[in-house]
Design a protein around this motif. Structure first.
Motif, mmCIF file in Angstrom:
data_model
loop_
_atom_site.group_PDB
_atom_site.id
_atom_site.type_symbol
_atom_site.label_atom_id
_atom_site.label_comp_id
_atom_site.label_asym_id
_atom_site.label_seq_id
_atom_site.Cartn_x
_atom_site.Cartn_y
_atom_site.Cartn_z
ATOM 1 N N LEU A 115 75.609 -18.817 21.058
ATOM 2 C CA LEU A 115 76.456 -19.560 20.143
ATOM 3 C C LEU A 115 75.846 -19.553 18.749
ATOM 4 O O LEU A 115 74.640 -19.772 18.578
ATOM 5 N N LYS A 116 76.692 -19.282 17.764
ATOM 6 C CA LYS A 116 76.284 -19.294 16.354
ATOM 7 C C LYS A 116 75.065 -18.410 16.121
ATOM 8 O O LYS A 116 74.167 -18.735 15.340
ATOM 9 N N GLY A 117 75.032 -17.277 16.839
ATOM 10 C CA GLY A 117 73.971 -16.306 16.641
ATOM 11 C C GLY A 117 72.673 -16.621 17.335
ATOM 12 O O GLY A 117 71.701 -15.865 17.211
ATOM 13 N N GLU A 118 72.640 -17.695 18.116
ATOM 14 C CA GLU A 118 71.412 -18.069 18.836
ATOM 15 C C GLU A 118 71.656 -17.947 20.332
ATOM 16 O O GLU A 118 72.610 -18.523 20.864
ATOM 17 N N SER A 119 70.805 -17.188 21.017
ATOM 18 C CA SER A 119 70.989 -16.926 22.443
ATOM 19 C C SER A 119 69.973 -17.688 23.285
ATOM 20 O O SER A 119 68.811 -17.845 22.882
ATOM 21 N N HIS A 120 70.430 -18.119 24.449
ATOM 22 C CA HIS A 120 69.563 -18.803 25.401
ATOM 23 C C HIS A 120 69.749 -18.156 26.773
ATOM 24 O O HIS A 120 70.873 -18.002 27.243
ATOM 25 N N TYR A 121 68.650 -17.810 27.392
ATOM 26 C CA TYR A 121 68.629 -17.160 28.703
ATOM 27 C C TYR A 121 68.379 -18.231 29.757
ATOM 28 O O TYR A 121 67.488 -19.074 29.615
ATOM 29 N N ALA A 122 69.181 -18.219 30.847
ATOM 30 C CA ALA A 122 69.037 -19.281 31.847
ATOM 31 C C ALA A 122 69.413 -18.780 33.228
ATOM 32 O O ALA A 122 70.258 -17.895 33.380
ATOM 33 N N ARG A 123 68.775 -19.363 34.215
ATOM 34 C CA ARG A 123 69.190 -19.173 35.602
ATOM 35 C C ARG A 123 69.867 -20.429 36.141
ATOM 36 O O ARG A 123 70.700 -20.362 37.037
ATOM 37 N N THR A 124 69.508 -21.574 35.602
ATOM 38 C CA THR A 124 70.141 -22.841 35.959
ATOM 39 C C THR A 124 70.381 -23.625 34.674
ATOM 40 O O THR A 124 69.856 -23.290 33.609
ATOM 41 N N LEU A 125 71.159 -24.683 34.785
ATOM 42 C CA LEU A 125 71.431 -25.533 33.629
ATOM 43 C C LEU A 125 70.142 -26.078 33.029
ATOM 44 O O LEU A 125 70.024 -26.245 31.808
ATOM 45 N N ALA B 112 75.302 -17.001 42.629
ATOM 46 C CA ALA B 112 75.588 -15.571 42.769
ATOM 47 C C ALA B 112 75.286 -14.785 41.503
ATOM 48 O O ALA B 112 75.385 -13.559 41.497
ATOM 49 N N THR B 113 74.898 -15.485 40.444
ATOM 50 C CA THR B 113 74.672 -14.851 39.147
ATOM 51 C C THR B 113 73.175 -14.809 38.854
ATOM 52 O O THR B 113 72.545 -15.869 38.723
ATOM 53 N N PRO B 114 72.592 -13.609 38.766
ATOM 54 C CA PRO B 114 71.141 -13.540 38.549
ATOM 55 C C PRO B 114 70.682 -14.302 37.314
ATOM 56 O O PRO B 114 69.637 -14.957 37.333
ATOM 57 N N SER B 115 71.451 -14.197 36.226
ATOM 58 C CA SER B 115 71.087 -14.909 35.008
ATOM 59 C C SER B 115 72.306 -15.023 34.110
ATOM 60 O O SER B 115 73.280 -14.275 34.243
ATOM 61 N N THR B 116 72.248 -15.981 33.203
ATOM 62 C CA THR B 116 73.325 -16.230 32.246
ATOM 63 C C THR B 116 72.726 -16.323 30.854
ATOM 64 O O THR B 116 71.658 -16.921 30.672
ATOM 65 N N VAL B 117 73.417 -15.740 29.878
ATOM 66 C CA VAL B 117 73.044 -15.910 28.472
ATOM 67 C C VAL B 117 74.162 -16.663 27.770
ATOM 68 O O VAL B 117 75.339 -16.290 27.867
ATOM 69 N N VAL B 118 73.797 -17.746 27.107
ATOM 70 C CA VAL B 118 74.729 -18.493 26.266
ATOM 71 C C VAL B 118 74.370 -18.185 24.821
ATOM 72 O O VAL B 118 73.246 -18.461 24.379
ATOM 73 N N PRO C 159 68.636 -25.559 26.565
ATOM 74 C CA PRO C 159 68.131 -26.679 25.754
ATOM 75 C C PRO C 159 68.768 -28.007 26.147
ATOM 76 O O PRO C 159 69.856 -28.055 26.739
ATOM 77 N N GLN C 160 68.126 -29.084 25.777
ATOM 78 C CA GLN C 160 68.547 -30.424 26.166
ATOM 79 C C GLN C 160 69.987 -30.719 25.766
ATOM 80 O O GLN C 160 70.717 -31.408 26.483
ATOM 81 N N VAL C 161 70.447 -30.165 24.646
ATOM 82 C CA VAL C 161 71.793 -30.484 24.175
ATOM 83 C C VAL C 161 72.855 -30.077 25.200
ATOM 84 O O VAL C 161 73.900 -30.728 25.324
ATOM 85 N N TYR C 162 72.596 -29.029 25.977
ATOM 86 C CA TYR C 162 73.577 -28.623 26.981
ATOM 87 C C TYR C 162 73.628 -29.626 28.131
ATOM 88 O O TYR C 162 74.696 -29.898 28.688
ATOM 89 N N ARG C 163 72.492 -30.175 28.492
ATOM 90 C CA ARG C 163 72.493 -31.224 29.516
ATOM 91 C C ARG C 163 73.154 -32.490 28.979
ATOM 92 O O ARG C 163 73.821 -33.214 29.721
ATOM 93 N N ASP C 164 72.976 -32.753 27.681
ATOM 94 C CA ASP C 164 73.657 -33.897 27.067
ATOM 95 C C ASP C 164 75.173 -33.719 27.130
ATOM 96 O O ASP C 164 75.910 -34.683 27.400
#
Length: 564
Positions: A143-153, A135-141, A157-162
């Motif tokens: 952390l520590k001043g670095e942003s990542h744009y995502a629609r799915t996991l 239901a969410t078009p996109s998500t931004v994570v 970056p790989q560290v989030y899947r880890d």
């Protein structure tokens, strides 16, 4: 998948969906509610008898509604407004359709007893835009001043899947997750009780953080830090790190933090509609009777200021108007700290070990701030990147979680600029709504430097800090390590045959009495426990084909840990 870091153990093909019939007391509340025989009956000699119901939140209104159907006359007391933490508000001067959920705003499909009442009053639900949910078009994570744009996991970056993998391994290795998930899904009660008894004995003194840190899967501090800030389901869970891991396991076992839906038009409609609803089938009362019609002027009585016992075991209630009324039974559904502070109480109301349990109850703080905007501008595309101009946002900045809520591309919309808990909530407490908004806009401006959020705001912000609300003093219960015994005392209080005669007749309900802390489902389940308790107190019984929670208590009772 709604989770940023998904829970382990998805259902195998052909298995039924999970419900919030939790591991502590696996009673099938949804089946009990749905049975044609109803919840039980009381002797005709008790019909019309008044019962005090203190608190007009969801638990109190469900309690009152079901007692009315049995032929009793519930007298509801409410200090503020019907709904409790199902509180939906509008924005001054804006379209009335624009609503903000100051309390509960998202509900899992596993809340099947709650869904019974949602369906009963004809409300609709829709998917809630949690991080990375469909239901969410996109998500931004961020952390520590670095942003990542995502629609799915997979876009992160790989560290989030880890980290996602580490959480799954941690649950499987440390909490028998797969076995418990299957046992709950198939309602294999002996297996549920066998697994949970082992875990309660082993983990009652363990924090959430200690559980993670003791797992080989989370040996990396970096992984624990990311997990705390991003978490699973609804976002970061580091504010829960000091709490008991048992609380967290109850949530993940029952998928309480997954696949959330919101109530169209606002959650407060549920208790308000139940208040006005005339049941199709009820005893003693004439057709067309509702809770509202049983109360003078259609409104609950005011705040309770004193509770004490009087001759014959009566429960005597004094309200803010000075009126004093005595009842043969009462149900208290407010947060239990009120019995220690705002309400003058006789110690004889409850056994001393129950007073200790109430005093030791640990409440989480929580705050939100919403603003109305002219349209869902976040769906505009950045011409340079093709991405949404703004996204549902998880961050380690002050805002922590930002949610974007709309009813269509050309309609006014709402932004929850910040939803925070515990220490993060306390940081907002001294600030006015305008000051809070300024800090939040500044934080989001660092993440979205090319987006002028302020230009789209069309009304004043609305905010809440539940720890500062005088009739709540916190958002919801969350047990600390070692609190299992206290929670067991409170949850099982509706079973009163073993209490001295002068300690019976007043019953506890509400989500802080529930094992599933902070969830509307827990408010409903404990209301049904209290209804059974009141019925039993008046000499009533359930139909043999539909035994209630008290009838099956000896079979299902929560594990009892030694006190020595």
């Amino acid at each position: 998948m709604t989770s940023t870091v998904p829970p382990a153990g998805r259902p195998a093909a052909g298995l039924p969906p999970i419900t919030m019939v939790g591991p502590d007391f696996p009673f099938p509340y949804d089946d009990y509610l749905g049975h044609a025989a109803g919840l039980g009956q009381i002797p005709a000699t008790a019909h019309g008898t008044e019962v005090a119901v203190i608190g007009g939140g969801l638990s109190g209104i469900v309690t009152a509604y079901e007692l009315m159907k049995m032929g009793l006359k519930p007298v509801v007391y409410e200090a503020d407004q019907i709904g409790g933490r199902l509180r939906t508000v509008g924005f001054d001067g804006c379209d009335p359709a624009l609503r903000a959920e100051m309390g509960a705003m998202r509900f899992p499909p596993s809340s099947t007893s709650l869904q019974h009442y949602i369906d009963l009053v004809g409300l609709q639900t829709r998917p809630f835009p949690n991080p990375l949910s469909p239901a969410t078009p996109s998500t931004v994570v961020d952390l520590k001043g670095e942003s990542h744009y995502a629609r799915t996991l997979d876009d992160l970056p790989q560290v989030y899947r880890d980290v996602a993998d580490a959480w799954q391994r941690c649950l499987d290795e440390g909490a028998e997750f797969g076995d418990m998930n299957e046992a709950l899904r198939t309602r294999d009660i002996p297996r549920i009780r066998e697994i949970w008894a082992r875990l309660v004995e082993r983990l009652d003194d363990q924090t959430f953080y200690g559980f993670l840190a003791g797992s080989e899967a989370f040996r990396s501090f970096k992984h624990r830090e990311i997990f705390g800030q991003v978490g699973f389901g609804t976002g970061g869970w580091d504010t829960d790190f000091p709490n008991s891991i048992l609380e967290i396991l109850r949530v993940v076992y029952t998928e309480a933090d997954d696949h959330h839906r919101g109530i169209v038009g606002g959650s407060q409609q549920l208790p308000l509609r139940l208040w006005e609803r005339a049941p199709g089938k009820l005893v003693h009362w004439t057709q067309g009777t509702s809770l509202a019609s049983l109360h003078e002027g259609g409104a609950p009585r005011g705040a309770v200021t004193r509770l004490h016992r009087t001759a014959g075991g009566g429960i005597t209630v004094t309200d803010a108007s000075g009126a004093i009324r005595t009842y043969p039974a009462a149900v208290f559904t407010g947060q239990s700290w009120l019995l220690l502070s705002k309400i003058a109480c006789d110690e004889t109301l409850f056994p001393m070990d129950h007073w200790t349990a109430m005093e030791r109850t640990h409440y989480m703080e929580s705050s939100k701030l919403f603003v109305p905007v002219d349209r869902p501008f976040w769906l505009d595309k950045d011409p340079a990147t093709g991405r949404d101009r703004m996204s549902m946002t998880l961050t380690d900045r002050m805002t922590r979680g930002t949610y974007l809520l709309d009813d269509g591309p050309d309609k006014p919309a709402v932004i929850c600029l910040s939803y925070t808990w515990c220490d993060d909530s306390l940081k907002w407490l001294p600030l006015s709504p305008a000051e809070r908004m300024e800090v939040m806009l500044a934080s989001l401006g660092e993440i979205y430097p090319d987006v002028d959020i302020r230009r789209h705001i069309i009304g004043s912000p609305v905010t809440v800090s539940w720890e500062n609300e005088p009739w709540f003093m916190g958002a919801f219960k969350a047990n600390l390590p070692g609190h299992y015994r206290y929670q067991r005392r409170l949850f099982t209080h509706f079973m009163q045959d073993g209490l001295p005669a002068d300690r019976r007749g007043i019953f506890l309900a509400g989500d802080d009495i529930s094992w599933t802390a902070g969830w509307a489902e827990g408010a409903v389940q404990t209301a049904l426990n209290a209804v059974w308790g009141v019925m039993h107190h008046f000499g009533g019984t359930t139909d043999p084909t539909n035994p209630g929670p008290g009838d099956r208590f000896d079979e299902l009772a929560p594990v009892e840990l030694p006190e020595d």
